[in-house]
Design an enzyme around this catalytic site. Structure first.
Site, PDB file in Angstrom:
ATOM      1  N   HIS A 187      11.816  -0.706  28.849  1.00 14.51           N
ATOM      2  CA  HIS A 187      12.896  -1.702  28.935  1.00 14.51           C
ATOM      3  C   HIS A 187      13.214  -1.635  30.428  1.00 14.51           C
ATOM      4  O   HIS A 187      12.565  -0.852  31.415  1.00 14.51           O
ATOM      5  CB  HIS A 187      14.006  -1.315  28.125  1.00 14.51           C
ATOM      6  CG  HIS A 187      14.227  -1.259  26.850  1.00 14.51           C
ATOM      7  ND1 HIS A 187      13.393  -0.436  25.995  1.00 14.51           N
ATOM      8  CD2 HIS A 187      14.890  -2.364  26.141  1.00 14.51           C
ATOM      9  CE1 HIS A 187      13.684  -1.116  24.688  1.00 14.51           C
ATOM     10  NE2 HIS A 187      14.626  -2.227  24.820  1.00 14.51           N
TER      11      HIS A 187
ATOM     12  N   LYS B 262      18.875  -0.457  31.409  1.00 11.39           N
ATOM     13  CA  LYS B 262      19.217   0.113  30.104  1.00 11.39           C
ATOM     14  C   LYS B 262      19.550   1.512  30.141  1.00 11.39           C
ATOM     15  O   LYS B 262      18.995   2.398  30.727  1.00 11.39           O
ATOM     16  CB  LYS B 262      17.941  -0.199  29.007  1.00 11.39           C
ATOM     17  CG  LYS B 262      18.235   0.267  27.691  1.00 11.39           C
ATOM     18  CD  LYS B 262      17.180  -0.077  26.738  1.00 11.39           C
ATOM     19  CE  LYS B 262      17.645   0.328  25.317  1.00 11.39           C
ATOM     20  NZ  LYS B 262      18.717  -0.181  24.792  1.00 11.39           N
TER      21      LYS B 262
END
Length: 275
Positions: free
Chosen positions: A159, A163
């Site tokens: 990600h 995040k």
């Protein structure tokens, strides 16, 4: 003449965030869903459509959640903020009779249990989904089928660097789904050892999860299954946040028919495919 059905009234928390802006775009072009309020304290007073780059929508951003609910009487609250805020937001929504659709991950098992209890007690539907991408949900379903035939499985999730939680809620949900089929993946190698703590990843039912965070990524997951002489790789790549919109709209519509908290979009997706 066909009977006209009122659109579902939606309040969006995190209306100025990257995911929130995608939801604004979708709700302004979907006939049976209507954005009635957006909440983002730092952007109070601004037009949600202007923020999303689609021109004036006439829906201004509110700073206070309770005031926005009381003023606009929404049916559904959609939240794409962060775990630190979403728990309190969901409790407020339920207390005021609004159905929560939660896209944030990182809630504890105790918090999920409490929200489930609150929804059931109020007779309100709700949705908590670690991932709203239909492709990611199908990946989890395919992985669960493959788990019947492979003893070795590992997950790699990647990600963007902003995040906050690791592993992702999708990776955890995938590992838990595999654990429903087979316990104690990756048997053997009793003498192996980590020369660097954590280098082999975290474990759920023996399934190891490896997390990567860096710029240039959005949301990506691979589930690897291994056996003698073969490797099966299931992979999903989210390249734009627009991929979550069909799942969000599905959840908003479906939650109006529920009277408890549904955890996992798959419980709506596969129910919807059977009806």
């Amino acid at each position: 003449m066909a009977e006209q059905i009122d659109a579902v009234r939606v309040l969006l928390v995190g209306a100025a965030g990257k995911m929130g802006l995608e939801v604004v775009k979708a709700l302004t072009t979907t006939q049976d869903l209507k954005l009635v309020a957006g909440v983002s304290p730092r952007h109070a007073g601004q037009d949600t459509g202007v923020l999303a780059g689609i021109g004036s929508s006439g829906v201004l951003v509110d700073a206070d959640l309770e005031e926005a609910i009381q003023r606009t009487s929404p049916d559904v609250l959609v939240d794409f903020t962060n775990p630190a805020a979403v728990y309190a937001v969901a409790q407020t929504a339920i207390r005021l009779g609004v159905r929560p659709v939660i896209g944030s991950t990182g809630l504890s098992a105790e918090q999920v249990s409490h929200l489930t209890h609150l929804c059931a007690r109020a007779g309100l539907g709700g949705v908590l989904a670690p991932n709203f991408s239909l492709g990611a949900i199908l990946l989890m379903a395919f992985a669960k089928q493959a788990a019947r035939y492979f003893e070795f499985a590992e997950i790699i999730e990647k990600h963007h660097e902003r995040k906050l939680d690791a592993p992702s809620g999708t990776a955890l949900s995938t590992a838990e789904a595999l654990g429903q089929v087979r316990k104690n993946f990756n048997p053997g190698l009793p003498d192996s050892r980590e020369l660097l703590a954590g280098v082999r990843g975290g474990q759920v039912d023996g399934v190891r999860i490896h997390s990567v965070r860096m710029p240039g990524l959005l949301a990506h997951q691979e589930v690897l299954f291994g056996a003698e002489g073969q490797l099966l790789t299931l992979r999903h790549d989210a390249t734009h946040r627009a991929c979550y919109i069909p799942g969000v709209c599905l959840a908003i519509r479906a939650v109006m028919r529920q009277n408890t908290l549904i955890v996992g979009l798959e419980n709506l997706l596969f129910e919807d495919s059977r009806t």
